[in-house]
Write an enzyme that holds these catalytic residues in place. Structure first.
Site, PDB file in Angstrom:
ATOM      1  CG  ASN B 392      -1.925   1.136   1.193  1.00 39.67           C
ATOM      2  OD1 ASN B 392      -1.878   1.992   0.310  1.00 39.67           O
ATOM      3  ND2 ASN B 392      -2.788   1.196   2.163  1.00 39.67           N
ATOM      4  CG  ASP B 393       1.861   3.196   3.756  1.00 39.29           C
ATOM      5  OD1 ASP B 393       0.772   3.690   3.428  1.00 39.29           O
ATOM      6  OD2 ASP B 393       2.165   2.911   4.924  1.00 39.29           O
ATOM      7  CB  VAL B 394       5.857   0.608  -1.138  1.00 39.60           C
ATOM      8  CG1 VAL B 394       6.459   0.356   0.227  1.00 39.60           C
ATOM      9  CG2 VAL B 394       5.032  -0.577  -1.590  1.00 39.60           C
ATOM     10  CB  THR B 395       1.685   1.670  -4.563  1.00 39.84           C
ATOM     11  OG1 THR B 395       0.561   1.735  -3.670  1.00 39.84           O
ATOM     12  CG2 THR B 395       2.235   0.269  -4.571  1.00 39.84           C
ATOM     13  CB  ALA B 433       2.486   5.886   6.684  1.00 36.95           C
TER      14      ALA B 433
END
Lengths: 103, 464
Positions: B392-395, B433
């Site tokens: 999720n966050d890494v995209t 996050a």
């Protein structure tokens, strides 16, 4: 004046940090997990200290506190050595190239 | 065996350990590297046996201990599922830490075994070295236990913070230094124990404020500590193999921590001070959002079957759902339909460095189909479908656009540039996050709400 042998050991230590720095940067990111497990295994070379601690049975039979500590430390380090190297081997065996066996 | 010969052989063991790490520069040489490591260990142990006066009865005890630990370790190594690798490594770190403590203690109680003087009359330098080894070892031990409990899910992954936490840590840290200094003046058993107990305590306090998804940093950091502990003991025992290994492992862990921090665009101190990902960050703006587009397995199968290229982006959710085998099956199916399939791995995907790569390798995904962020990011623009599963966050493109976001500046995978994005997720909940992912609401995004494994299996069924 003679040089304290500590300085030689310190030199080895500092140079090894540099070697470690360059060697580890060259490790491919896809193998970072095996890197952790193998560093785990090799840091258990601390077992040499544990063996020395266990080997000196003062009268041959009576356990000293240090002997017991050494014995437990051997067990702990041995778990790590066998576990670390074997699990690394197990992981590394899984990394296959495209044209290898495709299951 | 003469001490000089022994020292030379220990050096050779150290060199073999360097070669073991060197082998990991590519998967082809890695297995040979591991054998070098094993050989180095065998040499170190044999040399130790040959260079001490050993009583027959103690030899028996040593062999019993070796057999006991060895069989336990082997059983663990063969039984452990690949998804449990992060907690296994954390557990192993704790053992290195504890054995460092025990060896230091035994050197303190019986310095004559190690040629360091007599009890209560130990060389000052050796005392400082063993205090360092014991203290770092103790921190590694309890810190790794906490990391293990968090990774195993026996303890909540949420950060535990309280007022004055950092001040208390500082106080204990200063206390440990004070105790070490005091120990050089007064070689009292209780002082040494106090030093170890204080280190145990700080090990716990250091790790509890760090949240679950920051575990890749924690685990690398503890890896580094276990190395420094070994080096401390190496200095105490004046053993070259231990000093070299400690330095190697210490710097290895430090580099991995650095890579992980860089992967999140956060400073090491920001991670260590902890508290990231708590609920206090959830106060993001609740703008009017377009409804998301929901899809099902059939839609996903149709989209991917007709694509010419698909990039799969795995994340921690894939590990949790154990979806790697289903993903491989899906990829094989797509390849049969002439679709080009590759994988994109973010440096901090998962709970430890390289976590995704191992899981994909376990599922028989060839490693040359798996790419790191910098090698694949430019390909998204020419890709038909990005299949995001458990990440999720890494995209999240917000990392590039909103300076106020906690993940601003974090390198992300540019999945939004591909023609369509498939997002396998349980719900719309924000990632670790606490940031909403605007990608969910885009026109070219299709949300697939389901368990990662079940959804992938359904897609496979629809591909047939």
């Amino acid at each position: 004046m003679e040089i304290d042998p500590f300085v030689f050991r310190l030199s080895i230590f500092v140079l090894s940090i540099f070697i470690g720095y360059y060697v580890v940067w060259s490790v491919t990111p896809s193998l970072h997990t095996p890197l952790m497990s193998v560093t785990n295994a090799i840091s258990s070379v601390i077992i040499v200290g544990a063996i020395v601690a266990t080997s000196n049975l003062s009268s041959g039979t009576v356990f000293k506190f240090s002997n017991i500590l050494g014995f437990v430390a051997i067990v702990l380090a041995a778990i790590n050595i066998f576990g670390g190297f074997l699990v690394t081997q197990r992981m590394l065996k899984m990394y296959k190239k495209k044209k290898g066996k495709s299951n | 065996m003469s001490p000089s010969l022994a020292a030379t052989l220990y050096l050779i063991a150290g060199i073999l350990f360097i070669l073991a790490l060197r082998g990991l520069s590519s998967p082809e040489t890695s297995r040979q590297g591991n054998l070098f490591g094993i050989l180095g260990m065998i040499i170190a142990i044999i040399v130790t046996f040959l260079s001490i006066n050993i009583f027959f009865s103690s030899l028996i005890y040593i062999l019993i201990a070796l057999a006991l630990g060895g069989s336990l370790g082997s059983i663990i190594a063969y039984r452990i599922p690949m998804t449990a690798m992060p907690q296994l490594v954390a557990g192993f770190h704790s053992l290195v830490g504890l054995s460092a403590v025990f060896v230091a203690l035994s050197a303190f109680y019986s310095p004559q075994f190690f040629g360091l003087g007599t009890p209560n009359n130990i060389k000052i330098a050796s005392l400082i070295e063993m205090s360092l080894g014991a203290s770092i070892g103790a921190i590694t031990f309890t810190g790794s236990i906490i990391a293990f409990l968090k990774l195993q899910g026996l303890m909540s992954g949420n950060p535990i913070t309280f007022k004055g936490q950092h001040f208390i840590n500082l106080l204990i840290g200063v206390g440990i230094i004070g105790l070490t200094v005091y120990l050089t003046k007064n070689q009292n058993n209780n002082v040494f124990w106090l030093l170890i107990i204080a280190s145990f305590l700080i090990g716990v306090l250091l790790i509890i404020p760090i949240g679950g998804a920051d575990m890749p940093v924690v685990i690398s950091m503890l890896n580094s500590y276990s190395g420094w502990a070994a080096a401390g003991i190496g200095f105490t025992l004046e053993n070259t193999a231990l000093i070299i290994t400690g330095a190697l492992v210490g710097s290895s862990g430090a580099i991995l921590s650095y890579i992980m921090c860089k992967g999140m665009n956060r400073s090491f101190f920001n991670v260590i001070l902890g508290g990231f990902g708590g609920n206090n960050l959830a106060a993001h703006d609740k703008k009017e959002r377009k409804p998301v587009k929901k899809g099902n397995a059939e839609d996903a199968a149709f989209l991917m079957k007709n694509a010419s290229s698909v990039i799969i982006v795995p994340g921690y959710g894939m590990a949790v759902a154990q979806a790697q085998h289903a993903i491989k099956e899906m990829a094989d199916n797509l390849k049969k339909n002439g679709v080009r399939v590759t994988y994109a791995v973010h440096p901090v995907a998962g709970r430890m460095p390289g976590h995704m790569n191992v899981l994909l390798a376990e599922a028989n995904v060839p490693y040359d189909e798996v790419f790191e962020l910098e090698n694949i990011n430019s390909d998204f623009a020419n890709t038909d479908v990005a299949f995001v599963i458990g990440a999720n966050d890494v995209t999240n493109p917000i990392a590039k656009t909103d300076p106020k976001s906690p993940i601003y500046g974090m390198p992300i995978l540019d999945v939004e540039k591909s023609k369509s994005v498939l997002f396998v997720k349980r719900s719309l909940s924000p990632g670790y996050a606490g940031v909403d992912n605007e990608l969910f609401y885009r026109d070219n995004t299709l949300m697939l709400f389901a368990d990662a494994k079940k959804m992938t299996e359904n897609i496979v069924k629809n591909l047939d």
